[in-house]
Each structure stands twice: as structure tokens, then as C-alpha cells.
Design an enzyme around this catalytic site. Structure first.
Site, PDB file in Angstrom:
ATOM      1  N   ASP A  11       0.882  -1.307  -0.421  1.00 30.72           N
ATOM      2  CA  ASP A  11      -0.121   0.269   0.128  1.00 30.72           C
ATOM      3  C   ASP A  11       0.622   1.516   0.304  1.00 30.72           C
ATOM      4  O   ASP A  11       1.650   1.330   0.756  1.00 30.72           O
ATOM      5  CB  ASP A  11      -0.935   0.230   1.345  1.00 30.72           C
ATOM      6  CG  ASP A  11      -1.398   1.714   1.358  1.00 30.72           C
ATOM      7  OD1 ASP A  11      -2.319   1.915   0.872  1.00 30.72           O
ATOM      8  OD2 ASP A  11      -2.638   1.431   2.315  1.00 30.72           O
ATOM      9  N   TYR A 228       1.846   0.289  14.864  1.00 32.67           N
ATOM     10  CA  TYR A 228       1.133   0.471  14.438  1.00 32.67           C
ATOM     11  C   TYR A 228       0.756   1.354  12.846  1.00 32.67           C
ATOM     12  O   TYR A 228       1.093   2.397  13.047  1.00 32.67           O
ATOM     13  CB  TYR A 228      -0.134   0.456  14.397  1.00 32.67           C
ATOM     14  CG  TYR A 228      -1.831   0.521  13.284  1.00 32.67           C
ATOM     15  CD1 TYR A 228      -1.786  -1.105  12.892  1.00 32.67           C
ATOM     16  CD2 TYR A 228      -2.474   1.621  12.939  1.00 32.67           C
ATOM     17  CE1 TYR A 228      -2.621  -1.226  12.321  1.00 32.67           C
ATOM     18  CE2 TYR A 228      -3.122   1.007  12.397  1.00 32.67           C
ATOM     19  CZ  TYR A 228      -3.873   0.038  11.093  1.00 32.67           C
ATOM     20  OH  TYR A 228      -4.709  -0.349  11.031  1.00 32.67           O
ATOM     21  N   LYS A 231      -2.255  -2.377   8.129  1.00 33.16           N
ATOM     22  CA  LYS A 231      -2.618  -3.677   8.207  1.00 33.16           C
ATOM     23  C   LYS A 231      -2.102  -4.702   7.534  1.00 33.16           C
ATOM     24  O   LYS A 231      -1.376  -4.261   5.952  1.00 33.16           O
ATOM     25  CB  LYS A 231      -4.456  -4.103   7.980  1.00 33.16           C
ATOM     26  CG  LYS A 231      -4.533  -5.532   9.375  1.00 33.16           C
ATOM     27  CD  LYS A 231      -4.455  -5.166  10.417  1.00 33.16           C
ATOM     28  CE  LYS A 231      -4.800  -6.479  11.208  1.00 33.16           C
ATOM     29  NZ  LYS A 231      -4.068  -6.334  12.193  1.00 33.16           N
TER      30      LYS A 231
HETATM   31  P1  13P Z   1      -4.618  -0.526   4.701  1.00 32.03           P
HETATM   32  O1  13P Z   1      -3.973  -1.355   5.554  1.00 32.03           O
HETATM   33  O2  13P Z   1      -5.791  -0.772   4.576  1.00 32.03           O
HETATM   34  O3  13P Z   1      -4.247   0.895   4.919  1.00 32.03           O
HETATM   35  O4  13P Z   1      -5.932  -0.238   6.393  1.00 32.03           O
HETATM   36  C1  13P Z   1      -5.313   0.429   7.598  1.00 32.03           C
HETATM   37  C2  13P Z   1      -6.281   1.231   8.339  1.00 32.03           C
HETATM   38  O5  13P Z   1      -6.163   1.212   9.520  1.00 32.03           O
HETATM   39  C3  13P Z   1      -7.886   1.272   8.048  1.00 32.03           C
HETATM   40  O6  13P Z   1      -8.639   1.603   8.933  1.00 32.03           O
HETATM   41 MG    MG Z   2      -3.874   2.030   3.195  1.00 30.87          MG
HETATM   42 MG    MG Z   3      -4.569  -2.215   2.296  1.00 31.45          MG
HETATM   43 MG    MG Z   4      -2.587  -2.759   4.996  1.00 30.33          MG
END
Ligand code: 13P
Ligand code: MG
Ligand code: MG
Ligand code: MG
Ligand code: 13P
Length: 368
Positions: A11, A228, A231
Site C-alpha cells: 500500500d 501500527y 494492516k
Molecule cells: P490498510 O492496511 O488497508 O492501509 O488499512 C489501515 C487502516 O487503518 C484502515 O482503517
Molecule cells: Mg492504507
Molecule cells: Mg490495505
Molecule cells: Mg495494509
């Protein structure tokens, strides 16, 4: 001569918030992979996105963990990040944890699934991409494809599958791995992979001849970053037909929208909704988590396809059920089991709040 499929994803920026990759990022990646194909580093490629994740699906002759291939993916993501910064996209460069490439893309943020095999006369392969969830989301469906006869009829009625498959499982917390055979060691396997945040299936091989059947990205972004940052939305490559589950058996587990960790801020359990690529755009509460499935035929190291496999009205009930479960789960607000359990919240932004309360926590002398 063997064929390698490498699916490397990251991402590196999205609109609006964590929603959707911008087409300019996909074009930039296509341009860079296109040059690599002209120079014969790649045999073929297909660039796509699942939500805010850009997926590079590449075929080549250089085997797994090849430095040049990994560097190519890193360069594509770095250059796409520059475009994302110009457009002030959200989370520009989000999954790139380092500025410079050194040797292997693993540990640098992107997720990676690869497999090398000798092509059969016909080689159907399914590439799964997920957004707003983590590698353990693949445990249940991969188990069902290769070990559950109620999912895969071939395990019972096809002699070429009848001896079963072995599962390589990673403990992502303790950095250990174990290989377990099914059906013989099925209960041991399930004892581990039911803990989706810790034990993740990395590879599946056919017991008869050790032939590779599936490969899954297992990178845990937050464990690598120590904070963090998003994800670790995973990908998987699954081979099908003639000694493997049929294509229809490979996609069958996703007719059940099982609960996975991820969704809003990577901190919530929610149903995994199977979608066509055009609907791989998680909006509601940044979700619910999505999975898409692209089917290819591999022909002399070229990608023929894709077929957008969840663009099938037979998955409408699963999507409807996922939307209903999403409603039900959302009504818990900040309460478990919608919100992830405390040990998983350590890898989110919650520790910052706990830090603030630290000075106010008193020892107590009341009896419990
Ligand atoms: P992503 O890992 O898809 O960027 O999602 C992160 C997130 O915190 C969504 O609320
Ligand atoms: Mg993202
Ligand atoms: Mg993502
Ligand atoms: Mg992600
Ligand atoms: P076809 O006759 O359409 O090839 O189907 C064979 C099969 O085994 C489907 O699972």
C-alpha cells in the site's frame, strides 16, 4: 525449464483515506514492469489493486527470493510512492518501511507470495488478494481447500489428491515453523491455525510428490515496524485441477464470510466479503474486509487471463450475509469481540492511550 510466479504487494497511497489505489500508481508500476519485460527480466506481469493495496503479479524464470525481482518490485513501489506524494494521496509510501533496497524485499514492508514449478500441460492458478485484514485470514479457507472433504470433493473421489497435503505453518511471534500432514495430523494443525494472529499457513505441498500447491504472504507489518502503520493485507497463489483441488473447490471456502481481524484501524473483527475486483473497495467503517480472486492459465511463463472469479452471482448470498454480519458486529462499537482482544491491540495505537493513564493506575488493597 521452471516457471516462477511472484506476487508482491504494498500500500503506497490511496483515495480517499484507506480506500482505493489511484490509477496513476498502477500506471507507474505498469511502466516499470513493462520495461523489465522488454529487458527479459520478467516474462509477463499483471498489475491490479485490492482496495488501497497495489499488487504486482509477475512471472519469470529466476526462482523464488530472486534479488533482481524483489528489487524491481521495490523500485516500482518507490516510484509509485513519488507519484502518491505529488498527489498528496493518503498514506503515501505507507508500507515501505525502508528507503533503500538490500537483497530481499521481506522485512521491508511489502507482502510477498511466490512459487516455482514445472508447468503442466495446462496450469490453472488463482491469485487471491485481501484488503483490511491479515495473513491469518487465509488459514480457514486454505485449510478447507486442501484438507476438508466437505469443501473439496476431490480429496475423497480423486486418487491424485487422496493422500492429502502438508501444511507449512509459521509462528510469526516466536519465528518458528512446523510442517504438518493432513489428514494424519489434522487436529494438531487445527490446534495451531485456529490462532489466526499468530500461526499462519505459509505453504501447502502435495504429500505424494512434494509438489507446491499454495503459497501465502505471511509478513506482519506491525511486528516489523514496531508500531501500527496499517494492516498486512495478504495475498496467496493457489494451483488448481489435475492433482490439486478443482478451481471451483479453490474458491468454494469463500462462500462462507468468516470473521477475520482487520477492518477499521486494523483493530476489529469482521466478515471477509468475497468481491469482484471492481468492488474491492472497502468503504463502510473502512471495510468490511474484502477478498478478490483472479484466475489465470499459465502458458510458457505467460499469464493468460485473468478471470474475475468472485464476479459470480452465486456469491451474492455470501456478500449479503457479510453485510448483515457487518451490521451486527458494528453494533458492539468499541467492545470485544468486535474490537480485537487486548494482546492484539498492542500492535495498534491503543498503547498510546494506556501510556496516558499509567500514572493514574493505583495498586488496590481490596480483596477481589
Ligand atoms: P490498510 O492496511 O488497508 O492501509 O488499512 C489501515 C487502516 O487503518 C484502515 O482503517
Ligand atoms: Mg492504507
Ligand atoms: Mg490495505
Ligand atoms: Mg495494509
Ligand atoms: P468439465 O467437464 O466442464 O471440464 O468439468 C469437469 C470437472 O471436473 C469440474 O469440476
Amino acid at each position: 525449464m521452471k516457471t516462477t510466479i511472484s506476487v508482491i504487494k504494498a500500500d503506497v497511497g490511496s483515495i480517499a483515506g484507506h480506500g482505493l489505489t489511484h490509477p496513476a500508481l498502477l500506471s507507474k508500476c505498469e511502466e516499470i514492469l513493462g520495461k523489465a519485460k522488454e529487458e527479459s527480466l520478467l516474462e509477463d506481469f499483471y498489475v491490479t489493486n485490492c482496495g488501497d493495496d497495489t499488487e504486482l503479479i509477475m512471472t519469470h524464470r529466476h526462482g523464488e527470493e530472486n534479488e533482481e525481482i524483489h528489487e524491481l518490485a521495490f523500485t516500482a513501489f518507490t516510484e509509485a510512492t513519488a507519484v502518491a506524494k505529488e498527489l498528496k494521496l493518503y498514506g503515501a509510501g505507507q508500507d515501505l518501511l525502508v528507503d533503500t533496497f538490500s537483497g530481499n524485499i521481506k522485512g521491508m514492508g511489502p507482502g510477498c507470495a511466490e512459487m516455482e514449478f514445472k508447468e503442466r500441460p495446462s496450469d490453472p492458478v488463482v491469485v487471491f488478494c485481501m484488503d483490511k485484514t491479515e495473513p491469518g485470514a487465509f488459514n480457514l479457507p486454505i485449510f478447507r481447500m486442501f484438507a476438508d472433504p466437505f469443501n473439496t470433493a476431490g480429496l475423497v473421489i480423486d486418487p491424485s489428491l487422496h493422500n492429502g497435503f502438508e501444511f507449512e505453518v509459521f509462528d510469526v511471534m516466536e519465528h518458528k515453523k512446523v510442517t504438518l500432514k493432513c489428514p494424519a495430523e489434522m487436529y494438531d494443525l487445527l490446534a495451531l491455525i485456529g490462532t489466526i494472529s499468530r500461526y499462519v499457513i505459509k505453504r501447502v505441498r502435495r504429500i505424494d510428490d512434494n509438489e507446491i500447491a499454495a503459497s501465502i504472504s505471511t509478513e506482519r507489518l506491525n511486528l516489523m515496524a514496531g508500531a501500527y502503520v496499517g494492516k498486512d493485507d495478504p495475498v496467496a497463489i493457489v494451483r488448481s485441477q489435475s492433482g490439486f483441488p478443482a478451481a471451483g473447490e479453490v474458491v468454494e471456502p469463500f462462500a462462507f464470510p468468516h470473521l477475520v481481524g482487520g477492518w477499521m484501524r486494523g483493530s476489529h473483527n469482521g466478515p471477509l466479503m468475497p468481491v469482484a475486483q471492481k468492488n474491492a473497495y472497502p468503504v463502510r467503517f473502512d471495510g468490511p474486509p474484502r477478498v478478490m480472486a483472479l484466475g489465470f492459465q499459465i502458458a510458457d511463463c505467460k499469464l493468460v487471463g485473468p478471470a474475475d472469479m468472485f464476479d459470480d452471482p452465486a456469491y451474492d448470498p455470501a456478500r449479503k450475509q457479510a453485510a448483515e454480519i457487518a451490521d451486527y458486529m458494528r453494533r458492539h462499537g468499541p467492545f470485544e469481540p468486535h474490537r480485537l482482544p487486548a494482546d492484539e491491540m498492542e500492535y495498534t495505537s491503543l498503547p498510546g492511550v494506556m501510556e496516558k493513564l499509567k500514572g493514574r493506575l493505583e495498586d488496590m488493597d481490596e480483596l477481589l
